[in-house]
Scaffold this motif. Structure first.
Motif, mmCIF file in Angstrom:
data_model
loop_
_atom_site.group_PDB
_atom_site.id
_atom_site.type_symbol
_atom_site.label_atom_id
_atom_site.label_comp_id
_atom_site.label_asym_id
_atom_site.label_seq_id
_atom_site.Cartn_x
_atom_site.Cartn_y
_atom_site.Cartn_z
ATOM 1 N N GLY A 98 40.446 42.078 42.750
ATOM 2 C CA GLY A 98 41.795 42.250 42.206
ATOM 3 C C GLY A 98 42.780 42.860 43.173
ATOM 4 O O GLY A 98 43.918 43.151 42.807
ATOM 5 N N GLU A 99 42.338 43.031 44.436
ATOM 6 C CA GLU A 99 43.188 43.756 45.392
ATOM 7 C C GLU A 99 44.408 42.956 45.846
ATOM 8 O O GLU A 99 45.390 43.541 46.306
ATOM 9 C CB GLU A 99 42.372 44.186 46.617
ATOM 10 N N ILE A 100 44.388 41.622 45.714
ATOM 11 C CA ILE A 100 45.541 40.833 46.162
ATOM 12 C C ILE A 100 46.799 41.254 45.401
ATOM 13 O O ILE A 100 47.859 41.493 45.979
ATOM 14 C CB ILE A 100 45.277 39.327 45.988
ATOM 15 N N GLY A 101 46.663 41.364 44.075
ATOM 16 C CA GLY A 101 47.818 41.731 43.256
ATOM 17 C C GLY A 101 48.322 43.137 43.511
ATOM 18 O O GLY A 101 49.488 43.448 43.242
ATOM 19 N N VAL A 102 47.456 44.005 44.044
ATOM 20 C CA VAL A 102 47.896 45.363 44.380
ATOM 21 C C VAL A 102 48.951 45.314 45.473
ATOM 22 O O VAL A 102 49.882 46.123 45.503
ATOM 23 C CB VAL A 102 46.687 46.226 44.814
ATOM 24 N N PHE A 103 48.815 44.319 46.381
ATOM 25 C CA PHE A 103 49.739 44.232 47.515
ATOM 26 C C PHE A 103 50.971 43.390 47.215
ATOM 27 O O PHE A 103 52.085 43.778 47.555
ATOM 28 C CB PHE A 103 49.010 43.666 48.745
ATOM 29 N N ASP A 104 50.780 42.212 46.588
ATOM 30 C CA ASP A 104 51.941 41.327 46.434
ATOM 31 C C ASP A 104 52.550 41.340 45.027
ATOM 32 O O ASP A 104 53.607 40.756 44.806
ATOM 33 C CB ASP A 104 51.605 39.896 46.845
ATOM 34 N N ASN A 105 51.875 41.997 44.076
ATOM 35 C CA ASN A 105 52.381 42.099 42.703
ATOM 36 C C ASN A 105 52.673 40.725 42.104
ATOM 37 O O ASN A 105 53.554 40.586 41.243
ATOM 38 C CB ASN A 105 53.634 42.977 42.647
ATOM 39 N N GLN A 106 51.931 39.712 42.553
ATOM 40 C CA GLN A 106 52.102 38.353 42.056
ATOM 41 C C GLN A 106 50.997 38.020 41.052
ATOM 42 O O GLN A 106 50.046 38.772 40.864
ATOM 43 C CB GLN A 106 52.071 37.361 43.220
ATOM 44 N N ALA A 107 51.129 36.858 40.416
ATOM 45 C CA ALA A 107 50.208 36.448 39.357
ATOM 46 C C ALA A 107 48.780 36.291 39.874
ATOM 47 O O ALA A 107 48.559 36.043 41.071
ATOM 48 C CB ALA A 107 50.685 35.129 38.744
ATOM 49 N N ARG A 108 47.822 36.435 38.963
ATOM 50 C CA ARG A 108 46.409 36.244 39.309
ATOM 51 C C ARG A 108 46.180 34.826 39.826
ATOM 52 O O ARG A 108 46.747 33.863 39.313
ATOM 53 C CB ARG A 108 45.525 36.484 38.087
ATOM 54 N N THR A 109 45.340 34.707 40.853
ATOM 55 C CA THR A 109 45.097 33.416 41.494
ATOM 56 C C THR A 109 43.935 32.644 40.876
ATOM 57 O O THR A 109 43.806 31.451 41.098
ATOM 58 C CB THR A 109 44.805 33.619 42.991
ATOM 59 N N HIS A 110 43.061 33.334 40.095
ATOM 60 C CA HIS A 110 41.880 32.687 39.545
ATOM 61 C C HIS A 110 41.557 33.254 38.166
ATOM 62 O O HIS A 110 42.165 34.237 37.730
ATOM 63 C CB HIS A 110 40.671 32.879 40.479
ATOM 64 N N ASP A 111 40.597 32.624 37.501
ATOM 65 C CA ASP A 111 40.098 33.130 36.227
ATOM 66 C C ASP A 111 38.910 34.048 36.483
ATOM 67 O O ASP A 111 38.123 33.816 37.398
ATOM 68 C CB ASP A 111 39.630 31.980 35.330
ATOM 69 N N ALA A 112 38.752 35.066 35.634
ATOM 70 C CA ALA A 112 37.608 35.977 35.738
ATOM 71 C C ALA A 112 37.041 36.205 34.339
ATOM 72 O O ALA A 112 37.778 36.549 33.406
ATOM 73 C CB ALA A 112 38.034 37.309 36.357
ATOM 74 N N ARG A 113 35.710 35.998 34.203
ATOM 75 C CA ARG A 113 35.021 36.163 32.921
ATOM 76 C C ARG A 113 33.766 36.994 33.105
ATOM 77 O O ARG A 113 33.173 37.020 34.191
ATOM 78 C CB ARG A 113 34.614 34.803 32.331
ATOM 79 N N GLY A 114 33.326 37.630 32.030
ATOM 80 C CA GLY A 114 32.096 38.402 32.071
ATOM 81 C C GLY A 114 30.876 37.520 32.233
ATOM 82 O O GLY A 114 30.822 36.403 31.709
#
Length: 243
Positions: A98-114
């Motif tokens: 999840g670190e990408i969004g910490v830097f660019d504050n842009q939308a999630r790039t992929h889906d994440a599921r348990g």
């Protein structure tokens, strides 16, 4: 003498991230942060639980912070508009993401599921932004996490384009055993990855992966069981991975 007032039974509070402090130190990245930043992250972390298959976030969702898997796992997928899916990673303890969004504050790039019953530590976006504004010297630490993932992505692209199936399978198994390069306290010997998932991760057919694993098993390098792969001969697997 008056009797003492009766005490009510205390209600259990939310699970504390501090319970996972020792486990977090299995991460190279977290272990190298230094105690002050480690404690800041633990203090801000919220413990979250996911059931098997439960969505954490979807492509296009706003960034909501940094996560670490401490129990169970996370499947990271890409989904096209016509419904086709690609499995990109299966993250087990103690992987950070999840670190990408910490830097660019842009939308999630992929889906994440348990993947199975999963426990995550969640460092919320607002708290992280406030930390980096107040103490910008910590930016370098998060940049190291980002560049580590970037190096992995380039390596995977190169392997997909250039290497035969057996070498790709060996390298991916070793990568997963090492926690995608972030395990500092040893190597996993048992990987919870079904053959179908491994095939999706490598963009290979299930039949091809099955043949490769059967060959490795016949050579005593690993043992295939239902839903998992046990690594028996790491030096032998590394020899294959050299290509």
């Amino acid at each position: 003498m008056d009797s003492a007032p009766a005490r009510s039974n205390p209600q259990p509070g939310p699970l504390s991230a501090a319970l996972y402090r020792d486990r977090l130190h299995a991460s190279n990245w977290f272990g190298g942060l230094g105690k002050p930043l480690q404690e800041i992250l633990i203090d801000m972390a919220i413990v979250r639980r996911l059931a098997d298959g439960e969505v954490l976030f979807r492509r296009g969702d706003p960034p909501d912070g940094l996560y670490c898997v401490v129990e169970g796992g996370i499947r990271v997928r890409a989904t096209t508009a016509d419904g086709r899916e690609a499995l990109l990673a299966v993250l087990e303890p103690v992987n950070w993401f999840g670190e990408i969004g910490v830097f660019d504050n842009q939308a999630r790039t992929h889906d994440a599921r348990g993947e199975g019953d999963t426990v995550l530590l969640h460092m919320p976006q607002a708290a992280l932004m406030e930390l980096l504004e107040r103490a910008p010297q910590h930016t370098h630490a998060f940049a190291l996490l980002l560049t580590h993932k970037l190096r992995l992505a380039f390596s995977v692209l190169e392997e997909t384009a250039l290497l035969p199936a057996s070498v790709r399978v060996a390298r991916r198994l070793l990568l997963m055993a090492a926690g995608y390069g972030d395990l500092r306290l040893g190597t996993r010997r048992v990987l919870r990855v079904p053959q179908e998932q491994l095939a999706l991760l490598l963009a290979l057919s299930r039949q091809t992966v099955n043949l490769v694993l059967k060959d490795f098993q016949a050579r005593g390098i690993l043992k295939v069981a239902y839903g998992e792969i046990e690594l028996l001969d790491l030096p032998g697997l590394r020899d294959i991975a050299k290509g």
